[in-house]
Design an enzyme around this catalytic site. Structure first.
Site, PDB file in Angstrom:
ATOM      1  N   ARG A  70       0.895  -1.162   0.000  1.00 45.11           N
ATOM      2  CA  ARG A  70       0.000   0.000   0.000  1.00 45.11           C
ATOM      3  C   ARG A  70       0.931   1.209   0.000  1.00 45.11           C
ATOM      4  NH1 ARG A  70      -4.907  -2.129   0.556  1.00 45.11           N
ATOM      5  NH2 ARG A  70      -5.239  -3.905   1.931  1.00 45.11           N
ATOM      6  N   THR A 123      -9.194  -7.879  -5.611  1.00 46.87           N
ATOM      7  CA  THR A 123      -9.415  -7.567  -4.196  1.00 46.87           C
ATOM      8  C   THR A 123     -10.482  -8.504  -3.643  1.00 46.87           C
ATOM      9  OG1 THR A 123     -10.328  -5.995  -2.591  1.00 46.87           O
ATOM     10  CG2 THR A 123     -10.936  -5.610  -4.866  1.00 46.87           C
ATOM     11  N   ASP A 125     -12.427  -7.823  -1.437  1.00 48.12           N
ATOM     12  CA  ASP A 125     -13.623  -7.039  -1.082  1.00 48.12           C
ATOM     13  C   ASP A 125     -14.671  -7.030  -2.203  1.00 48.12           C
ATOM     14  OD1 ASP A 125     -12.167  -6.481   1.169  1.00 48.12           O
ATOM     15  OD2 ASP A 125     -11.572  -4.472   0.538  1.00 48.12           O
ATOM     16  N   ARG A 160     -23.302 -22.506  22.121  1.00 48.37           N
ATOM     17  CA  ARG A 160     -22.861 -21.108  22.147  1.00 48.37           C
ATOM     18  C   ARG A 160     -23.237 -20.387  20.854  1.00 48.37           C
ATOM     19  NH1 ARG A 160     -16.923 -22.430  24.580  1.00 48.37           N
ATOM     20  NH2 ARG A 160     -17.502 -22.177  26.754  1.00 48.37           N
ATOM     21  N   MET A 167     -13.861  -9.821   6.734  1.00 47.82           N
ATOM     22  CA  MET A 167     -13.221  -8.656   6.099  1.00 47.82           C
ATOM     23  C   MET A 167     -14.146  -8.042   5.047  1.00 47.82           C
ATOM     24  SD  MET A 167      -9.230  -9.485   5.441  1.00 47.82           S
ATOM     25  CE  MET A 167      -8.006  -9.179   6.703  1.00 47.82           C
ATOM     26  N   ARG A 169     -13.625  -4.323   4.350  1.00 46.44           N
ATOM     27  CA  ARG A 169     -13.485  -2.868   4.520  1.00 46.44           C
ATOM     28  C   ARG A 169     -14.869  -2.232   4.653  1.00 46.44           C
ATOM     29  NH1 ARG A 169      -8.683  -0.194   3.691  1.00 46.44           N
ATOM     30  NH2 ARG A 169      -7.864  -1.836   2.382  1.00 46.44           N
TER      31      ARG A 169
HETATM   32  O1  F6P Z   1      -8.865  -4.636   0.821  1.00 44.45           O
HETATM   33  C1  F6P Z   1      -8.664  -5.948   1.232  1.00 44.45           C
HETATM   34  C2  F6P Z   1      -8.577  -6.044   2.720  1.00 44.45           C
HETATM   35  O2  F6P Z   1      -8.324  -7.378   3.086  1.00 44.45           O
HETATM   36  C3  F6P Z   1      -9.804  -5.525   3.475  1.00 44.45           C
HETATM   37  O3  F6P Z   1     -10.855  -6.439   3.500  1.00 44.45           O
HETATM   38  C4  F6P Z   1      -9.219  -5.218   4.814  1.00 44.45           C
HETATM   39  O4  F6P Z   1      -9.963  -4.243   5.491  1.00 44.45           O
HETATM   40  C5  F6P Z   1      -7.867  -4.696   4.449  1.00 44.45           C
HETATM   41  O5  F6P Z   1      -7.533  -5.249   3.195  1.00 44.45           O
HETATM   42  C6  F6P Z   1      -6.763  -5.001   5.419  1.00 44.45           C
HETATM   43  O6  F6P Z   1      -5.603  -4.442   4.899  1.00 44.45           O
HETATM   44  P1  F6P Z   1      -4.171  -4.624   5.515  1.00 44.45           P
HETATM   45  O7  F6P Z   1      -3.796  -6.070   5.379  1.00 44.45           O
HETATM   46  O8  F6P Z   1      -3.295  -3.729   4.693  1.00 44.45           O
HETATM   47  O9  F6P Z   1      -4.275  -4.185   6.924  1.00 44.45           O
END
Ligand code: F6P
Length: 294
Positions: A70, A123, A125, A160, A167, A169
Site C-alpha cells: 500500500r 481484491t 472485497d 454457544r 473482512m 473494509r
Molecule cells: O482490501 C482488502 C482487505 O483485506 C480488506 O478487506 C481489509 O480491510 C484490508 O484489506 C486489510 O488491509 P491490511 O492487510 O493492509 O491491513
C-alpha cells in the site's frame, strides 16, 4: 512492446494464476518488466528477474509472488513523476496494474501522464466499480465459510452463539455471500443493522438453534461490545472470532483460477488489438474491456 506488470493493494488468491497467464500470453511477443512491491517498484525502479518457469512453478500459490504494497507515496505528485521517469527510462510502453480501488486511482495517475495502462481488478472485497467480480473474492468466501463451519462445530457442543467478523473494509460482499453459505442467523453488514435488531433476531433464533451464527462486516461495530450486549440482554453464552487473514491467504479455488485466466486472456487480447487504457471487468457474466474514464 515493453510491458510492465505490478500488483498493488490487498492481495487475493488467484493473482499468481492471472500473472502466469498474462506472462504466458505476452512474453514471446513482448518484453515483460515485473515490478517489485507495486508502485514502490515503479518509484524505485525495482525490477524482478523472474522468468516464465518461475511464474509457472508458483501459478497455483496464494498471495502474489511479485509482492504488493500500500504505497502512500504514490498519492503524491512528486513520486508519481519519479515513477513515470523510470517508465520512460526503461522505454516501457504499457503498465498492467493488478489491484483494488486505491490501485485504480494510481493507474489513472499513470494515464494522466500519458502512460498506457490496463487494469485488472484484484481484491477480496469485490468492490471495484463496474466489475461484478474481482480476483480473490471466491477464495475469500470459501475460506471464510470453511473457517466458520469448522469453528461452529465446537460452538454446537456448548450451545454457544458466535459472532464472526468478516473482512471487506466498507463492502458487505464477503459477509453476505458467506452468510448464505453457512446459513447465518444475522448479518450485521450495513448501517441499517443495529445491536438491538441483532438481539431481537437472536432471541428468536435461539429458540430453534443451539448455536446461532452472526456475521459482522468489519468496521461497523466493536465485536466485544456486540458480544457483551447480547450476553447481557439474552443471558446466553456468546463467543467472538475475527476471521482475519485466513480469508485473503491460501490457494485459489477452481473458480478463482478460471476467472483469473479469463481476466488475463481478455487483457492480453485487448493489448494485442491496441485497445489500451481499459479496466478488464465482468459485466453480465462476461469478461470485457471498459475504458477508464475520468
Ligand atoms: O482490501 C482488502 C482487505 O483485506 C480488506 O478487506 C481489509 O480491510 C484490508 O484489506 C486489510 O488491509 P491490511 O492487510 O493492509 O491491513
Amino acid at each position: 512492446m515493453n510491458i510492465g506488470i505490478l500488483a498493488s493493494g490487498g492481495d487475493g488468491a488467484g493473482m499468481n494464476y492471472c500473472l502466469y497467464n498474462l506472462y504466458k500470453k505476452l512474453y514471446k511477443k513482448h518484453k515483460i518488466f515485473l515490478f517489485n512491491r507495486g508502485f514502490y517498484g515503479l518509484i524505485n525502479n525495482d525490477i524482478l528477474n523472474y522468468n516464465f518457469k518461475y511464474l509457472k512453478k508458483h501459478k497455483n500459490d496464494g498471495g502474489i509472488i511479485i509482492k504488493t504494497s500500500r504505497c502512500k507515496e504514490f498519492e503524491m505528485k512528486k513520486y508519481q513523476d519519479i515513477a513515470v521517469e523510470n517508465i520512460v527510462k526503461n522505454k516501457i510502453d504499457l503498465i498492467i496494474v493488478m489491484g483494488g480501488n486505491g490501485s485504480f486511482n494510481g493507474a489513472k495517475e499513470l494515464i494522466v501522464r500519458s502512460v498506457k495502462v490496463m487494469f485488472i481488478p484484484c481484491t477480496i472485497d469485490n468492490d471495484v466499480n463496474d466489475s461484478e467480480y474481482c480476483i480473490g473474492f471466491d477464495t475469500a468466501c470459501y475460506n471464510c465459510a470453511n473457517f466458520i463451519k469448522h469453528v461452529n462445530t465446537t460452538m454446537q457442543s456448548f450451545n454457544r452463539t458466535c459472532i464472526y467478523e468478516a473482512m471487506g473494509r466498507e463492502c458487505p460482499a464477503i459477509a453476505i455471500t458467506v452468510g448464505n453459505m453457512v446459513d447465518a442467523d444475522y448479518l450485521y453488514v450495513g448501517n441499517s443493522c443495529s445491536v438491538e435488531n441483532c438481539i431481537d433476531v437472536l432471541r428468536i433464533a435461539k429458540q430453534k438453534k443451539d448455536a446461532p451464527i452472526v456475521i459482522l462486516r468489519e468496521n461497523l461495530v466493536d465485536i466485544k461490545y456486540l458480544r457483551q450486549e447480547i450476553e447481557k440482554k439474552l443471558n446466553i453464552d456468546v463467543r467472538t472470532c475475527i476471521v482475519g487473514y485466513v480469508q485473503r491467504g491460501g490457494k485459489p479455488t477452481k473458480l478463482e483460477k478460471l476467472n483469473a485466466k479469463k481476466f488475463a486472456e481478455t487483457c492480453t487480447k485487448n493489448i494485442n488489438q491496441k485497445n489500451y487504457n481499459n479496466s478488464i471487468v465482468v459485466k453480465n457474466n462476461k469478461f470485457v474491456a471498459k475504458k477508464i474514464i475520468f
